[in-house]
Design an enzyme around this catalytic site. Sequence first.
Site, short mmCIF file in Angstrom:
data_model
loop_
_atom_site.label_atom_id
_atom_site.label_comp_id
_atom_site.label_asym_id
_atom_site.label_seq_id
_atom_site.Cartn_x
_atom_site.Cartn_y
_atom_site.Cartn_z
N TYR A 33 -2.02 -6.93 5.20
CA TYR A 33 -1.43 -7.43 3.96
C TYR A 33 -2.01 -8.79 3.62
CZ TYR A 33 1.68 -10.79 6.28
OH TYR A 33 2.18 -11.85 7.00
N ARG A 100 0.92 12.58 11.91
CA ARG A 100 1.18 11.51 12.86
C ARG A 100 0.41 11.72 14.16
NH1 ARG A 100 4.24 8.97 16.74
NH2 ARG A 100 5.11 6.95 16.10
N GLU A 182 1.51 -21.78 16.21
CA GLU A 182 1.71 -21.94 14.76
C GLU A 182 3.15 -21.61 14.44
OE1 GLU A 182 -0.77 -19.13 12.66
OE2 GLU A 182 -0.40 -17.56 14.15
#
Length: 290
Positions: A33, A100, A182
């Site tokens: 994404y 799948r 982070e």
Amino acid sequence: MSKIAYVNGAYLPQRHASVNVEDRGYQFGDGIYEVVHLYRGRFIDEDRHLDRLERSLREIHLSMPMPRAALRMVLMEVARRNRVTDGLLYMQVTRGVARRDHAFPKTPVPVSLVVTVRHIPPYPKDVDRWTISAITHPDLRWARRDIKSVNLLPNVLARQAAREAGSAEAILYEEATGMVTEGAATSFWIVDAEGVLRTRHLDHVILPGCTRGALIAEMEAAGIPYSLEPFSLDELAGAKEAFLTSATSFVKPIVKIDGRAVGDGQVGPITRRLFDLFSRHVHAGLGNAA
């Protein structure tokens, strides 16, 4: 007005938009994404985000869903149809729909692309009203954190832990070494006890933040020194300043971590300067500053 989403070639009311139950993004988190900040109708650091999207896709052996120019047109059209000029555009690319099976489909299938947008407030004008608190949290993510994967369960759990503690972000650290990596969804910086501005160097352990990269470029142009040197929880505890960067947070000061004040508990001079510096970057080409 109904929200509009782009799903595999069609612009649909978001309440009716859907993907197949055998989409590999849903079944395996087999996808990437990216999020782009839209400010007054202009994408901020667009090329950095699309470069990172392409890199992440290459790392998991996926091709771009369409040429970059066509993808830009889709992003702009989603923003236009939703009448959003200040917002966040979310795009997700998965390996597509297949029976799948953990391994890639033997016969390649078309990748899936979904794009949505939502309003966000414009770049804040007052840094002193932009502060947050954070917690520290063990970094439980997979080893390839440089890939912007849709597999975000550890990040979700870290953010939830922060929320339950009354904070906005979780600062992640490696349990074995005590070294800070982070934020759960951000890049993280400190001004250490000696006054050195530091953030961790890029490798497979952290995501190459686009806002991080844009800020570094602005700092270098302005002659502001910094160090790409990892730091520990002990060094974090002695930091004079701390802040995070991301497409949604810009430059956001952190004034309290784990219930303890960072420095004097106020926005520090270096963070304040970088907030202003990035504000000018966001407003570049618009003819006025925040």
